[in-house]
Design an enzyme around this catalytic site. Structure first.
Site, PDB file in Angstrom:
ATOM      1  N   CYS A 308       0.826  -1.210   0.000  1.00  0.00           N
ATOM      2  CA  CYS A 308       0.000   0.000   0.000  1.00  0.00           C
ATOM      3  C   CYS A 308       0.858   1.256   0.000  1.00  0.00           C
ATOM      4  O   CYS A 308       2.080   1.188  -0.121  1.00  0.00           O
ATOM      5  CB  CYS A 308      -0.929  -0.011   1.213  1.00  0.00           C
ATOM      6  N   CYS A 322       2.910   9.135   3.399  1.00  0.00           N
ATOM      7  CA  CYS A 322       2.188   8.644   2.219  1.00  0.00           C
ATOM      8  C   CYS A 322       3.124   8.642   1.017  1.00  0.00           C
ATOM      9  O   CYS A 322       3.790   9.646   0.740  1.00  0.00           O
ATOM     10  CB  CYS A 322       0.978   9.532   1.949  1.00  0.00           C
TER      11      CYS A 322
END
EC number: 2.3.2.31
Length: 562
Positions: A308, A322
């Site tokens: 992810c 992120c």
């Protein structure tokens, strides 16, 4: 004194249109020095020597150790006879003037006294006392009988023990021992190899003689040692043909200009850039830029290979962020797209905030992919070439004898197989360097790139046909129970493929070395033809009768077919 490059460039300027594979002169005996023939391969040389000299060009000769010693002695004897000096003195003179007989003669007859003083050759030798009185050594200051004392032409007495230590130290210090002078600090008298032979140990004499031998090559601008590891052959090069590729009897081929492995059709500067690029960190940085992102906190590059968008930097940083927007992960969640998307990134991307970063990453990725494309094929041909060299050795050591027994044919009539392997090895080398050529061919020259890729593709196809013939088709004759009626057809086919492939690759090399000039000439001819046709049509429109018709027709010249 002119540099080696100046000497070679001067030869290039004097030469006419280069014939890259024909060599410069018909025989090494055509050189200015008129030195005796020392050919490439003697008649009784073994097959390996014959194979290694297969592509030997006429603009160089390979020298063995015995050849070098013979040339040294010839030069020493010539100087000794002409100048009426001893051979020891002649060798000192030649060593000082870099083994140039002509320069020794010029300098000596111009000012003999100055040369003697500079080199350390005294006109009259000082004779030590002939009585039995003891002499004092100038180093240890002990007294010794005359038989324990030695001196050179200056007469300064030193005991043999001190002489031995002095000579031993200088020999072990390196090639500077060839310019040895009297131990007396105020004396410049030269010490010749006769003193070394008299006082040095066997190991030291061997080392001195090795330095002496190597000086003949290393001081000569048109001679070099073969750079292959463990090779003791030297190359005597005759500039003028424009071809700097030379092949040693050890089977190693190299460029005379830069001493890298033979690299036609690319020039030395391109080879230097390519080798530097292969070993430099630039491509590593391109890979990092294209495949990683810096941690927002510590800036350490991080690669994402799966999973992810939630990234955690390695200790001690451990920053969580992120992957897409590089923002802190604590600010992310379901509202920002979850673990596999990032709304913030998409919005910022639409606003153009990542344009420059993405552009740099894309450029780095394209650059890396392009380099990888050419490097992998360059390396692949190198691997194929090494395999072909091993296959050639196997053919020499095993297959030829086996095939001779199976087909009842003498080995002397099976050389066409070795010739095929030699051609494959050479073609693999050329093909390997065409990829370096293609990498540096400007991308905006589309016509040249298309023509280059066409020539390269045809060369690869032809080489594969030859390789398959000598590697696959030969097997049936090696495993046959007896002579095969198809063997002569195989011989004709393989010899023909070898010849055709050789000619094609020679033309390929010439085309690339000429900068694919045919593309420019074809473009010029096409432009000229188009212009002529346009002029002809205008004349036909304005003119009358057959005259204007001929004008239009005359614009179709042979260039239109190019």
């Amino acid at each position: 004194m002119d540099s080696e490059e100046d000497m070679l460039d001067a030869h290039d300027m004097e030469s006419g249109e280069d014939d890259f594979y024909s060599g410069g002169t018909d025989d090494c005996n055509d050189s200015d020095d008129g030195e005796p023939d020392y050919g490439f391969v003697e008649e009784d040389a073994d097959d390996s020597a014959m194979i290694a000299s297969h592509r030997s060009q006429k603009n160089f000769c390979v020298l063995r150790e015995e050849d070098i010693r013979r040339h040294q002695m010839d030069n020493i004897e010539r100087v000794s006879v002409v100048l009426s000096i001893t051979e020891v003195e002649a060798s000192i003179l030649l060593r000082h003037f870099h083994w140039s007989v002509g320069r020794v003669h010029d300098e000596w007859f111009a000012d003999e006294e100055r040369v003697r003083k500079t080199v350390g050759i005294l006109e009259s030798h000082v004779v030590p006392p002939s009585d039995d009185s003891e002499l004092t050594c100038g180093i240890c200051f002990d007294s010794y009988p005359p038989e324990k004392i030695a001196s050179v032409s200056c007469g300064h007495p030193f005991c043999t023990t001190c002489w031995t230590g002095y000579i031993s130290t200088t020999i072990n210090d390196g090639p500077g021992c060839l310019m040895l002078r009297c131990p007396d600090p105020s004396c410049l008298a030269a010490v010749g190899h006769d003193m070394v032979d008299k006082l040095a140990s066997e190991d030291e004499k061997e080392k001195y003689n090795r330095y002496f031998l190597r000086s003949y090559i290393e001081d000569n601008r048109k001679m070099k040692w073969c750079p292959a590891p463990g090779c003791d052959f030297a190359i005597d090069f005759v500039a003028g043909s424009g071809n700097y590729d030379v092949s040693c009897l050890c089977s190693f081929s190299f460029c005379w200009n830069c001493t890298e492995e033979a690299h036609r059709p690319v020039d030395c500067s391109t080879v230097s850039k390519w080798i530097l690029k292969n070993s430099a960190e630039s491509e590593n940085m391109n890979w990092i830029l294209a495949n990683s992102k810096p941690c927002p906190r510590c800036k350490r590059p991080i690669e994402k290979n799966q999973g992810c968008m939630h990234m955690t930097c390695t200790p001690p940083c451990k920053y969580e962020f992120c992957w897409l927007c590089l923002g802190a992960w604590m600010d992310h969640g379901e509202r920002t797209g979850g673990f596999y998307a990032c709304n913030r990134y998409e919005v910022a991307k639409q606003e153009g905030q990542y344009d420059e970063t993405e552009r740099r990453r894309e450029m780095a990725k394209n650059s890396l992919e392009r380099y990888t494309h050419y490097y992998e094929r360059w390396a692949s041909n190198q691997t194929s070439r090494q395999k072909a060299m091993a296959d050639l050795q196997q053919a020499q050591m095993q297959n030829l004898e086996k095939l001779s027994d199976k087909q009842c044919t003498p080995e002397s009539q099976l050389k066409f197989i070795l010739e095929a392997w030699l051609q494959i090895i050479e073609c693999r080398r050329v093909l390997k360097w065409t990829y370096a050529y293609g990498y540096y061919l400007p991308e905006h020259e589309h016509a040249k790139r298309q023509f280059f890729e066409y020539l390269q593709g045809e060369a690869e196809s032809g080489l594969e046909r030859l390789h398959q013939c000598v590697e696959k088709d030969l097997v049936q004759f090696l495993i046959a129970e007896g002579p095969s009626k198809d063997f002569n057809d195989f011989r004709t086919k393989l010899a023909g493929l070898t010849s055709v492939t050789k000619n094609y690759f020679e033309n390929l090399v010439k085309a690339l070395e000429n900068g694919l000039a045919d593309v420019d000439s074809h473009a010029a001819c096409s432009s000229k033809s188009t212009s002529s046709k346009s002029t002809g049509c205008s004349s036909k429109t304005r003119g009358k009768g057959k005259g204007s018709s001929r004008t239009g027709g005359s614009s179709r010249n042979p260039d239109d077919n190019l």
